[in-house]
Scaffold this active site. Structure first.
Site, PDB file in Angstrom:
ATOM      1  N   THR B  96       0.864  -1.174   0.000  1.00 38.34           N
ATOM      2  CA  THR B  96       0.000   0.000   0.000  1.00 38.34           C
ATOM      3  C   THR B  96       0.900   1.223   0.000  1.00 38.34           C
ATOM      4  OG1 THR B  96      -1.675  -1.181   1.255  1.00 38.34           O
ATOM      5  CG2 THR B  96      -1.799   1.207   1.255  1.00 38.34           C
ATOM      6  N   LYS B 172      -6.670   0.817  -4.062  1.00 35.66           N
ATOM      7  CA  LYS B 172      -6.343   0.294  -2.738  1.00 35.66           C
ATOM      8  C   LYS B 172      -6.619   1.353  -1.666  1.00 35.66           C
ATOM      9  CE  LYS B 172      -4.479  -1.975   0.696  1.00 35.66           C
ATOM     10  NZ  LYS B 172      -5.362  -2.859   1.463  1.00 35.66           N
TER      11      LYS B 172
END
Lengths: 307, 307, 307, 307
Positions: B96, B172
């Site tokens: 991430t 995401k």
């Protein structure tokens, strides 16, 4: 089957009353306007000239109204049913109202020997029509027991929150808050995606097939991506009313809600921009406009007022 | 089966690398600390002395790291793999990270003739171990095609977001925002219920069996009602990092996010109160404490610093 | 009088450098663009070909630049002055920058034997021209003592915040936050008044003659009531930069700021709507538009981008 | 001098009534509790047994009460003065109340031939005692003219907001919002400074001697730096009431106020933590606690309730 008074025949109440007729209940109905009354009368319901005569002493009366004021009027007003309902009566209160009013009405009923049962519902008109409502119920046990067959006709599931009738109304507000928060979340994420050059439809598809695979996220995700806010399943102006009720309850119990505040602001802006008649998912336009995105002409919206 | 470099063996990366070994891939692994490397070496992986030697020219390398800085270091740093990967290589970036860094790395790879594929994942360590991750992928088509078998081993579903690798990272971030927003919503509603004298457990049961019948609401609803925040499935301190990434992306694209801001504040307060090692659902304590509720002693929390 | 390097000749820096020339200081100046350099050269300043040659070893250099990146470039970049300034040198850093960069530069200076003095200023260009700036200063005592005569020329008051140079920059951010919060407050109250049918001009007059009788409220109150946002005294796009710096500092020290977040959202929306070149008081249009008020055509604003 | 009815003798009303006595007015006074009545009676006021008898037909009555409900009761309640005041009477309403109630009372007065003059005040009890109040007045011109000598005795300045009486009350709410916003701004900046290791006292001194050189910032800045919140100049619980009135007015006119919402949350948290009797500046503890700072034991605060 026994006789029931039914007061409030809007999109929700009308569908619910129809289901009770179909199930063989004898209904005496009253509504502020007469159109829906005619329709139900044609299906066998009896017209009542006012809320009081819709009920019979010691009987059961259901209310499904727009707001606190309307419920107060039909219950305690000049032609309200409280006096006539009297000892042994049961008031099944299914509207979205303030826990505060629920507590007040519960006291007034208790003084007269009748019972107030809080029984607000989750679900849109089409779910009401299909007997698919979810019902939160709270109140005195015997009264709940007595009205249970009615609730079973109206919904696909009934959840019991104990003896204090206001608890069911708090649950309804908490639930509506969760829905509105989901809408706002979807709106903010859609705006972020768009401004980042990513297709929000693909994003919604992924998320609502995986982590958020529940009908609520799926249906609102679609409405928001397509900016399809008319016709309204639930009118935005009513959503504002609910947002206000949530924050009143939060103030009354000293529970600050930053998401609740942000949601209310979205509703106020939408109403100020003439969107009260759109679906309440249209609050998602707020995130979009704050990001400088030009929204498509939205059917159903009236132009903002000139200063 | 072909050889793959795998860099970053934390709770997530370790489980993923193990699955690739089980599926017959030859792995050369590198991690900042050595404990997890030993475990994978025992299962057949080859230790690399630094990120660069973990890759082979024109090969595939997977990265699964804590933050932008770590990814930048293993890619562009002194012992980074960019140079060695070279023409024909593919970098599958699964952490991430910021879309900004993704764009920068994509450019650097393109200059060297290699490809950057964004492929961040949704799922906690136990889902990684069970090959149940959901993967968002974006990048050049041929590179995506080449790494597809790897992604199929790691996850239960892969969603494609086009040619721009940063799109997958935006997705995401948008997804993590939706999860954090659900947590905060649940926390605010639980506090409202408690302060109103209604059992939040019964509320959560109703809502997560009906409108919010998806595992995410069910599991977080339970954690929040029980105030069970240790051990952490996903550390709160990492959640703060993600909240910051969301808002950086929102700033970069000029998309204001009021919920995003409220979430970040919850994370900051939780960290300021020594809760960085709890599960990120512990941000829900914020709504509870703001409402004056005394929280139970929370295991895993260190006391707030004295001024 | 001694020789000083002066780097950064925008609206603020240009006025300040002019005052130093008038006061008899010998200036070697450098700017990214040359227009302002010509003007100061005509008044006696010496042009430097790059930042490094603007300083003399062990001398004093003043920087007044747009952001962290620009300051970093002139100090540490390829042609930056750090090396040449060397032992005994003093860097008077007057821009609005992050405390984080201040700490980093202070360390780099210390390694070279020079000193970093944080000395950011409050005041718009016309105040700079009139030597009416307010200066927050922090750094090593001897260095502060040495540069004090310069600061006395530039401002009407100097406040000392101790030995840690970053403290002065934190004070500057805190002050800018207070100003932006005052602007937003005025904007929200003006919108409330308008929507309630009350003249905001009369309201502003009363409040700024009584409880808020200070020039800051008076001048911004007037701009907001008249919606007069061009020409800009301080560009909105720079205000966004400052709002971001405030929140970065707040994140770095784990101090959540709900007003800070609301302010940043206003700036983002204003920029997304093409208002970056207006005065930063134009963030007050946000409250007005959220209330559905139609704003007058605002000169200086570019239309929002089409999606 | 003419006879005046004066209703409501709290800290503010008591001081104001005393000044009118000193100025030679004949007062008939009523208060819910009798302590303050005794004191004023000793100074020459006449006790009235109820609100109605405090007024004379066609005379002037001043009200200075805690909230909407109290004002409604003394005006329209069973022993209220509306009927007796009658044609030619003037009601000078000086409390902080909702514009909505002001409009309602104005209509009721008009029906009876009397006039409602909105005349809320800015200033704490010591300012009331010193005749230093600032007064916002609105209502019918002749009625304002008639009561002007009274207002001149009570305050140091009177600002006229036209013929609609509710306008004066909107101005009062807007002003209180500005004050509360200044308090919250100071609280957030103080927390940021502390967490950054900078002395907030030095910061406050600089800012309140320069850009914010007005008594309001100076006095609240000092209270917040010293965390000195008892005894209360204005009770926090009353501040919450005002914050609610601001947001009600904002909702009624569809003017969203993000700062207003943030302020209300601070008040709710402070009340939830047992701080209702502290000075309303104690909402600044919110920013401090959110940043994880341990606050000193605050005198006057009662412990938070156990769940």
């Amino acid at each position: 089957m026994s006789r029931i008074g039914f007061i409030g025949l809007g999109a929700m109440g009308g569908a619910m009353a129809g289901n009770l007729l179909d199930a063989g209940f004898e209904l005496h109905v009253w509504n502020r306007t007469s159109a829906k009354v005619d329709e139900l009368a044609a299906r066998g319901a009896t017209r009542a000239p006012d809320p009081a005569t819709a009920v019979e002493p010691g009987g059961i009366v259901i209310t499904m109204l727009a707001d606190d004021r309307a419920l107060e009027e039909v219950t305690l007003g000049e032609r309200g049913f409280l006096e006539r309902l009297g000892p042994g009566g049961a008031h099944v209160s299914m509207s979205t109202i303030s826990p505060h009013l629920a507590r007040r009405l519960a006291r007034r009923h208790a003084e007269r020997g009748s019972r107030y049962v809080g029984a607000p519902v989750f679900g849109r008109p089409e779910m009401a029509a299909a007997r698919k409502l979810w019902i939160a119920v709270a109140g005195e046990s015997a009264a709940k027991e007595r009205v249970r067959p009615i609730l079973n006709v109206l919904g696909q599931g009934v959840y019991d929150f104990g003896e204090d009738p206001s608890a069911a109304h708090v649950v309804k507000l908490g639930g509506n808050f969760l829905i509105a928060a989901a809408i706002e979340s979807l709106g903010e994420s859609a705006a972020l995606l768009r401004k980042s050059g990513v297709d929000p439809a693909a994003f919604m598809r992924m998320l609502t097939e995986t982590l958020f695979a529940c009908p609520l996220y799926q249906s609102y995700g679609r409405l928001i991506v397509e900016e399809r806010y008319a016709p309204a399943g639930f009118r935005l102006a009513l959503g504002l009313k609910d947002a206000e009720l949530v924050l009143q309850a939060a103030s009354a119990s000293a529970a600050p809600m930053p998401f609740g505040d942000a949601i209310r602001r979205r509703f106020l802006t939408a109403v100020a921009r003439g969107r009260g008649d759109l679906d309440w998912a249209a609050i998602a336009l707020g995130a979009s406009e704050d990001a400088g995105l030009v929204t498509r002409a939205v059917s159903g919206a009236t132009p903002p007022r000139e200063e």
